[in-house]
Scaffold this motif. Structure first.
Motif, PDB file in Angstrom:
ATOM      1  N   ARG A  27       0.772  -1.266  -0.077  1.00 39.88           N
ATOM      2  CA  ARG A  27       0.130  -0.026   0.014  1.00 39.88           C
ATOM      3  C   ARG A  27       0.867   1.177   0.044  1.00 39.88           C
ATOM      4  NH1 ARG A  27      -5.230  -0.774   0.602  1.00 39.88           N
ATOM      5  NH2 ARG A  27      -5.971  -2.779   1.454  1.00 39.88           N
ATOM      6  N   GLY A  28       2.044   1.157   0.746  1.00 41.25           N
ATOM      7  CA  GLY A  28       2.827   2.442   0.870  1.00 41.25           C
ATOM      8  C   GLY A  28       2.115   3.508   1.865  1.00 41.25           C
ATOM      9  N   VAL A  29       2.737   4.610   1.752  1.00 43.90           N
ATOM     10  CA  VAL A  29       1.891   5.816   2.488  1.00 43.90           C
ATOM     11  C   VAL A  29       1.192   6.642   1.584  1.00 43.90           C
ATOM     12  CG1 VAL A  29       2.340   7.661   4.107  1.00 43.90           C
ATOM     13  CG2 VAL A  29       3.531   5.663   4.445  1.00 43.90           C
ATOM     14  N   ASP A  30       0.134   7.036   1.842  1.00 41.72           N
ATOM     15  CA  ASP A  30      -0.738   8.014   0.836  1.00 41.72           C
ATOM     16  C   ASP A  30      -0.544   7.367  -0.601  1.00 41.72           C
ATOM     17  OD1 ASP A  30      -1.285   9.658   2.557  1.00 41.72           O
ATOM     18  OD2 ASP A  30       0.653  10.914   2.335  1.00 41.72           O
ATOM     19  N   ASP A  31      -0.626   5.897  -0.611  1.00 47.34           N
ATOM     20  CA  ASP A  31      -0.936   5.028  -1.992  1.00 47.34           C
ATOM     21  C   ASP A  31       0.442   5.165  -2.740  1.00 47.34           C
ATOM     22  OD1 ASP A  31      -2.352   3.282  -3.247  1.00 47.34           O
ATOM     23  OD2 ASP A  31      -2.854   4.603  -4.685  1.00 47.34           O
ATOM     24  N   HIS A  32       1.523   5.525  -2.083  1.00 44.41           N
ATOM     25  CA  HIS A  32       2.898   5.514  -2.833  1.00 44.41           C
ATOM     26  C   HIS A  32       3.480   3.987  -2.564  1.00 44.41           C
ATOM     27  CE1 HIS A  32       2.470   9.539  -4.015  1.00 44.41           C
ATOM     28  NE2 HIS A  32       2.538   9.840  -2.785  1.00 44.41           N
ATOM     29  N   GLY A  33       2.901   3.017  -2.960  1.00 42.41           N
ATOM     30  CA  GLY A  33       3.232   1.734  -2.597  1.00 42.41           C
ATOM     31  C   GLY A  33       3.179   0.821  -4.075  1.00 42.41           C
TER      32      GLY A  33
END
Length: 354
Positions: free
Chosen positions: A267-273
């Motif tokens: 997923r990452g943080v704030d969709d930066h995954g």
């Protein structure tokens, strides 16, 4: 003196400015390195610093066994969270074995700890670093704190094992600090995952490919950590003493920490995954992987640990098999569908041939 927080801040700012807006792979790699991976390594360092202090405090009589065990659980959880993030120096030079020895099919941990305390009763961290990896890390620490044959309330037994306990604590702190320093150094992993090309990665796609490979290998390892005691590899015969962390009864907690960390990389943080690299035409795949993680979390949360008690009943084994199947779904979706969608050739992983 090494100051990881200040160095992290400066390198993070440098790395964010190094990615062109058009290079989504570079942005994702940098974001994961700064926002997910490095903070997890930093938590590991802090947990091991506390472990080293805890060993000294327990052995000097300043804290009790309950507090020593609580600090061990924290260190073990921090290590479990690193499993899907073993990229760079910790994945090289046999270092992961120096943190934890598993699987231990022949009780090497117990036997080698006993041999070591007899041969080197006043061992220190420097001498321990030259010893077998079996006795350097958390598995040996767990043996001392939790094995049923060791009574640390007995002053003679406590005196027998405490030098090794203190040496392991110091060894783990030193190792963790070394790894974090190498991440933050110039041309270290933080920079290599953020600025391309570099000596490790020709381009950002190579970095993303390695992050996915590491995660897929970790998910496969989670299946082995559950499947081995469950008997999936031994004709259905449960083998509770083959579980990771069976003495401390933290097997399922460790699995949960690793699973959560794998999902953080997804997923990452704030969709930066890794998820954010899928285009609009691939949203169905993203949603399938989301759902697979959700099911795995639900199956795990429904379990009532410890693992050995679940293995002892037919209902418990069925629940564990259901959880295993949910882990398998997460693993297979990323190993095949996600890898294909991202154009990544996974090849062999570190568990092949086990």
């Amino acid at each position: 003196m090494f100051r990881p927080k200040l160095l992290f801040t400066s390198l993070a700012a440098l790395a964010l400015g190094a990615c062109s807006p058009q290079d989504q792979h570079a942005q994702t790699s940098a974001a994961l390195a700064q926002q997910v991976i490095l903070p997890t390594y930093s938590r590991w360092v802090e947990a091991d610093r506390q472990l080293a202090k805890s060993a000294l405090a327990f052995c000097s009589g300043q804290t009790d066994l309950e507090k020593a065990r609580a600090d061990f659980y924290s260190a073990q959880k921090a290590w479990a969270e690193l499993q899907p993030l073993l990229v760079g120096p910790l994945a090289e030079g046999n270092r992961a074995w120096q943190v934890q020895f598993w699987p231990d099919k022949k009780n090497l941990v117990g036997r080698q700890v006993e041999q070591l305390v007899k041969a080197q009763p006043q061992i220190d961290a420097a001498a321990l670093a030259k010893a077998s990896v079996v006795v350097q890390g958390l598995s040996a620490y767990e043996y001392i704190l939790f094995d049923s044959q060791i009574d640390l309330a007995d002053s003679a037994q406590k005196a027998r094992y405490c030098p090794l306990l203190e040496a392991i604590g110091a060894r783990q702190q030193s190792l963790a600090e070394e790894i974090l320093a190498r991440w933050n150094n110039k041309d270290g992993m933080l920079e290599q995952l953020s600025k391309f090309p570099n000596p490790r990665y020709a381009d950002s796609h190579e970095a993303i490919a390695e992050l996915l490979r590491v995660q897929v290998t970790a998910l496969d390892t989670l299946k082995k950590k559950l499947g081995t005691p469950l008997g999936r590899l031994s004709k259905g015969i449960p083998q509770p003493l083959q579980a990771e962390a069976w003495r401390s009864q933290a097997s399922l907690a460790n699995l949960g920490a690793s699973l959560a960390s794998a999902e953080a990389l997804w997923r990452g943080v704030d969709d930066h995954g890794l998820r954010g690299l899928l285009g609009s035409e691939q949203q169905a795949l993203a949603e399938r992987i989301d759902a697979a993680y959700a099911v795995a979390r639900q199956k795990l949360e429904a379990l009532q640990p410890p693992l050995d008690q679940l293995l002892a009943s037919e209902q418990g084994r069925q629940q564990l098999n259901d959880f295993y199947d949910s882990l398998n779904s997460v693993h297979r979706l990323q190993e095949s569908d996600l890898a294909k969608a991202l154009g990544v050739q996974l090849g062999f992983n570190a568990n092949d041939g086990d």
